[in-house]
Write an enzyme that holds these catalytic residues in place. Structure first.
Site: not given
Ligand code: NAP
Ligand code: GDD
Length: 345
Positions: A136, A138, A160
């Site tokens: 990701s 992220e 996460y």
């Protein structure tokens, strides 16, 4: 003989689009589902009748070994995760188990079933099961540079993001340790009418539909200044498949290269139905995250050049698609007087 694919996260947004894409290419597709009566399994099986299912859970090593052994896949796509970032502050240990150790368990299942745990098999590792990990953007978090490439350093801002970074590196480590064909796609935000109602684009498109029909007045949002590189999920699953068809395994960044704010999403979505977002959006400070990822923007030069991949749906087209879908659904529900569910497909 047709190729076999095993997809974890089959009941999620990406799982359904990927399954449709692979089936259109002639694959036999198996989806891993968990729980004794998962309602999302019924939903995806109605949507994709050709799909086959096998039981398993990313929390349970034995179930993953059994699933890989039963399916004997050519390709495994690990899309299963708790994917809503705020949940990772609320239940960090669970998110670590599913999104982090779950990757390790899937790699171990492949290693055991394909015999890569035996040195002799390792030496001539061919015809092996190929593995895709859903990494990701992220992971870039507090970004070191813009746009982000495969070599941009990681600075995750949420549990996460930290756990996805573990999944990314353990996949690379299995590639380097065992000669496994394992790759990670560093995918930027991708949306669709099948997106979960908790994510900001779908939260907005659902609210716009309700407000247009006079069923709701206000929409509460958090940080309107956050910038993301939003694309269409249907485009991104093509990149996942292409990544597993290369001669040499490597990781790729996948995004559109265009950045927009949450405010832009709201403005375009309300404009789709002839409304002004400023008349309806209110700020709820409770929705602001403990540590925010302020900007994300992909440089997908490698994916475009080496995979021949390019997105087909642009930002405005994506928001229009989502609003039109939710408005159509809301009109139907309004007409027939039942309750609008955030999950429509
Ligand atoms: P999603 O719609 O939230 O789907 C998540 C899937 O994970 C669901 O099918 C869910 O199944 C499954 N899952 C949850 N816990 C599990 C467990 N313990 N064992 C097995 N499966 C489990 O997510 P998505 O948007 O399709 O994203 C797919 C993957 O890409 C995720 O790993 C996500 O983190 C990653 N990703 C997404 C984006 C994006 O913008 N969409 C961007 C980058 C990376 P149940 O029905 O059983 O709950
Ligand atoms: N969800 C949500 N709800 N987000 C809001 C809201 C709101 O009411 N108001 C503002 N935002 C901002 C968030 O603070 C964030 O900066 C941005 O909108 C996007 O939030 P999400 O749609 O929840 O997505 P995300 O960027 O946190 O995570 C998604 O993309 C990642 C890839 O970058 C998820 O799909 C992750 O699983 C994925 O890895």
């Amino acid at each position: 003989m047709s190729k076999r694919a095993l997809i974890t996260g089959i009941t999620g947004q990406d799982g359904s689009y990927l399954a449709e894409h692979l089936i259109s290419l002639g694959y036999q597709v198996w989806g891993l589902t968990r729980g004794q009566a998962n309602p999302r399994k019924d939903r995806v099986s109605r949507l994709i009748p050709d799909l086959r299912f096998v039981d398993g859970d990313l929390m349970d090593q034995g179930s993953l070994v059994s699933a890989v052994d039963a399916v004997q896949p050519d390709e495994v796509y690990n899309l299963g995760a708790i994917s809503f970032v705020p949940m990772s502050w609320q239940q960090p240990e669970l998110v670590t188990e599913v999104n982090g150790t779950g990757v390790l368990r899937t790699l171990e299942a492949i290693r055991m079933v394909s015999g890569l745990n035996k040195p002799a098999a390792r030496a001539g590792a061919t015809g092996q099961i190929r593995f895709y990990q859903a990494s990701s953007s992220e992971m870039f978090g507090k970004v070191a540079q813009t746009p982000q490439t495969e070599t941009t350093s990681f600075h995750p801002r949420s549990p996460y993001g930290v756990v996805k970074t573990y999944g990314h590196y353990i996949t690379r480590n299995y590639r380097e340790s065992y000669g496994m064909y394992g790759v990670s796609g560093i995918l930027f935000n991708h949306e669709s009418p099948r997106r979960g109602a908790e994510f900001v684009t779908r939260k907005i498109s659902l609210a716009v539909a309700q407000i247009k029909l006079g069923l709701q007045e206000k929409l509460s949002l958090g940080n309107l200044d956050a910038e993301r590189d939003w694309g269409f999920a249907g485009d991104y699953v093509r990149a996942m498949h292409l990544m597993l068809q290369q001669d040499e395994p490597r990781d790729y960044v996948v995004g559109t290269g265009r950045m927009h704010t949450v405010r832009d999403v709201a403005r375009v979505a309300f404009e789709c139905v002839g409304l002004n977002w400023e008349d309806h959006v209110v700020i709820d400070p409770g929705l602001v995250r403990p540590a925010e990822v302020e900007t994300l923007c992909a440089d997908s030069g490698s994916a475009r050049k080496e995979l021949g991949w390019a997105p087909e749906v642009d930002f405005t087209g994506l928001i229009q698609m989502m609003v039109e879908s939710d408005l159509g659904q809301a009109q139907l529900v309004h007409e027939y007087g039942s309750v609008l569910s955030g999950v429509r497909w």
